[in-house]
Write an enzyme that holds these catalytic residues in place. Structure first.
Site, short mmCIF file in Angstrom:
data_model
loop_
_atom_site.label_atom_id
_atom_site.label_comp_id
_atom_site.label_asym_id
_atom_site.label_seq_id
_atom_site.Cartn_x
_atom_site.Cartn_y
_atom_site.Cartn_z
N HIS A 198 0.85 -1.20 0.00
CA HIS A 198 0.00 0.00 0.00
C HIS A 198 0.88 1.25 0.00
O HIS A 198 0.64 2.20 -0.74
CB HIS A 198 -0.88 0.06 1.27
CG HIS A 198 -1.95 -0.96 1.35
ND1 HIS A 198 -2.15 -1.73 2.47
CD2 HIS A 198 -2.88 -1.36 0.46
CE1 HIS A 198 -3.18 -2.54 2.28
NE2 HIS A 198 -3.63 -2.33 1.06
N LYS A 222 -16.26 -6.88 4.95
CA LYS A 222 -15.63 -7.77 5.94
C LYS A 222 -15.37 -6.93 7.19
O LYS A 222 -15.01 -5.76 7.08
CB LYS A 222 -14.34 -8.33 5.39
CG LYS A 222 -13.41 -7.23 4.91
CD LYS A 222 -12.42 -7.73 3.90
CE LYS A 222 -11.67 -6.53 3.32
NZ LYS A 222 -11.02 -6.77 2.08
N ARG A 271 -2.37 -6.02 -7.89
CA ARG A 271 -1.25 -6.95 -7.69
C ARG A 271 -1.22 -7.97 -8.82
O ARG A 271 -0.38 -7.93 -9.68
CB ARG A 271 -1.39 -7.66 -6.34
CG ARG A 271 -1.08 -6.77 -5.16
CD ARG A 271 -1.55 -7.39 -3.88
NE ARG A 271 -2.99 -7.64 -3.91
CZ ARG A 271 -3.70 -8.01 -2.88
NH1 ARG A 271 -3.14 -8.22 -1.72
NH2 ARG A 271 -5.00 -8.19 -2.99
N SER A 309 -3.00 -7.55 3.23
CA SER A 309 -3.28 -7.28 4.65
C SER A 309 -3.68 -8.57 5.35
O SER A 309 -3.34 -8.79 6.51
CB SER A 309 -4.40 -6.25 4.80
OG SER A 309 -4.00 -5.02 4.29
O1 PNS Z 1 -8.79 -2.52 0.68
P1 PNS Z 1 -10.11 -2.88 0.06
O2 PNS Z 1 -10.83 -3.90 0.89
O3 PNS Z 1 -10.02 -3.24 -1.38
O4 PNS Z 1 -10.99 -1.52 0.16
C1 PNS Z 1 -12.32 -1.53 -0.23
C2 PNS Z 1 -12.89 -0.10 -0.29
C3 PNS Z 1 -12.81 0.59 1.06
C4 PNS Z 1 -12.12 0.69 -1.32
C5 PNS Z 1 -14.34 -0.28 -0.77
O5 PNS Z 1 -15.00 -1.14 0.09
C6 PNS Z 1 -15.11 1.04 -0.86
O6 PNS Z 1 -14.94 1.79 -1.79
N1 PNS Z 1 -16.00 1.29 0.14
C7 PNS Z 1 -16.82 2.45 0.19
C8 PNS Z 1 -18.26 2.11 -0.13
C9 PNS Z 1 -18.54 2.22 -1.61
O7 PNS Z 1 -18.34 3.23 -2.23
N2 PNS Z 1 -19.01 1.12 -2.22
C10 PNS Z 1 -19.33 1.09 -3.64
C11 PNS Z 1 -18.11 0.72 -4.46
S1 PNS Z 1 -18.23 -0.92 -4.99
#
Ligand code: PNS
Length: 350
Positions: A198, A222, A271, A309
């Site tokens: 990251h 999650k 990745r 992570s």
């Molecule tokens: O590290 P991750 O788990 O890939 O992060 C996920 C994240 C936080 C980027 C994603 O869950 C997110 O954008 N959450 C905010 C809610 C949202 O906008 N959801 C619609 C997009 S699919």
């Protein structure tokens, strides 16, 4: 005077001390109609706060924290009463000092606000506001705005662009950084915890864009091991040397978060091909929600292509050494916080 909308809607505010000219409910409503009605976290600064009505209205409409600056002792007392009455005693912080001094101190401590109200007494407005207004730019978070109330004439700042409106003799000026030329990117994620991979992607994004906001998701599909605030603190520690990177908790939708901060780009790390499917889905959904925000992918460095992570959580949960997998500055804390003696080893891939 009443709070107009939000969680404290309808609440009557305590009497105004003599000599303090409050912003009328009508003007306050007009200000918030212009700013956007409701908010999702963030910090507000209320200078020359008087009764605190503007800052409390902002808290009621979803701001997480408010700092009130008021020199007058009776007004300061009223603000405290109003905060308590509205149930925001914890969210509101009062600085009983001169606005110019408070601004200097807040700048030197590196504070950033999404919204700044300045409602100085009209008779001192031209001189005092002249001294403080240009400096407020340094306190603005990306996409943030300054709202100034003045008597006869609109205020101007050479380092911010503004628009003024008149509401029955009260002039309200909305100012923002000349950010239309500034390229802001959002790096969103769960960061449970932030890994060396990251960090690499964020650093590379910071080399491309003027400013990067690391958005730490609070409500994730999650359940994260650490709270959003704990994950944010770890990231802040790592990002401290990077001047054009800030870190914020993201409460709601990513597209809304980006829009509110004036960001046109979301940066994500890729990745391996296995990341592609879910990233493709998220990028397409976000594009449907908000076509003006573009998702840009940065390929993870080869040495980080295996790193996640969840792997860090799993290794650390058994007390294994995660040195080299997470940034050095937070290694000890991660090692300690994620060591569960092997309990609830993780299965997802985040
Ligand atoms: O590290 P991750 O788990 O890939 O992060 C996920 C994240 C936080 C980027 C994603 O869950 C997110 O954008 N959450 C905010 C809610 C949202 O906008 N959801 C619609 C997009 S699919």
């Amino acid at each position: 005077m009443r709070i107009i909308a939000g969680t404290a809607r309808g609440l009557r505010l305590s009497a105004v001390p003599e000599g303090v000219r409050p912003t009328s409910d009508r003007v306050r409503e007009a200000i918030f109609n212009s700013l956007g009605q409701f908010f999702d976290g963030g910090e507000v600064l209320d200078l020359y706060a008087g009764t605190g009505a503007l800052g409390i209205e902002a808290l009621s409409r979803g701001f997480a924290q408010a700092t009130f600056v008021e020199k007058n002792a009776r007004a300061a007392h009223t603000i405290r009463e109003n905060l308590k009455h509205a149930g925001f005693a914890k969210e509101g912080k009062l600085l009983r000092e001169d606005a110019v001094e408070a601004v200097d101190r807040l700048i030197s401590s590196g504070r950033k606000f999404r919204l700044i109200f300045a409602d100085p007494p009209y008779k001192i407005a031209p001189r005092e506001i002249g001294g403080v207004l240009e400096r407020l730019e340094a306190l603005l978070a990306p996409g943030g705005r300054v709202v100034v109330e003045s008597g006869g004439t609109p205020v101007e700042a050479t380092n911010m662009k503004g628009v003024s409106r008149s509401y029955g003799g009260t002039i309200i000026t909305f100012l923002e950084r000349s950010e239309s030329t500034m390229n802001i990117a959002i790096c969103p994620g769960s960061f449970d915890p932030i890994t060396a991979g990251h960090l690499d992607v964020i650093k590379r994004a910071a080399g491309i864009f003027d400013h990067v906001v690391v958005a730490v998701g609070r409500n994730l599909r999650k359940g994260p091991k650490l709270t959003a605030e704990e994950r944010t603190r770890l990231i802040e520690k790592v990002m401290a040397p990077l001047e054009n990177v800030s870190v914020e908790v993201m409460e709601g939708l990513l597209t809304e978060f980006a829009r509110e901060r004036g960001a046109r780009v979301v940066v994500k790390g890729l990745r391996a091909i296995s990341d592609f499917e879910s990233e493709f889905e998220q990028a397409q959904l976000n594009r449907t929600l908000c076509p003006e925000v573009e998702t840009v992918f940065i390929m993870a460095a080869a040495e980080h292509s295996f790193l996640s992570s969840s792997a860090v959580r799993e290794i650390a949960s058994y007390g294994g050494d995660v040195g080299g997998l997470v940034p050095e500055e937070i290694l000890d804390v991660v090692q300690r916080l994620y060591d569960t003696g092997g309990q609830a080893a993780v299965s997802d891939k985040g």
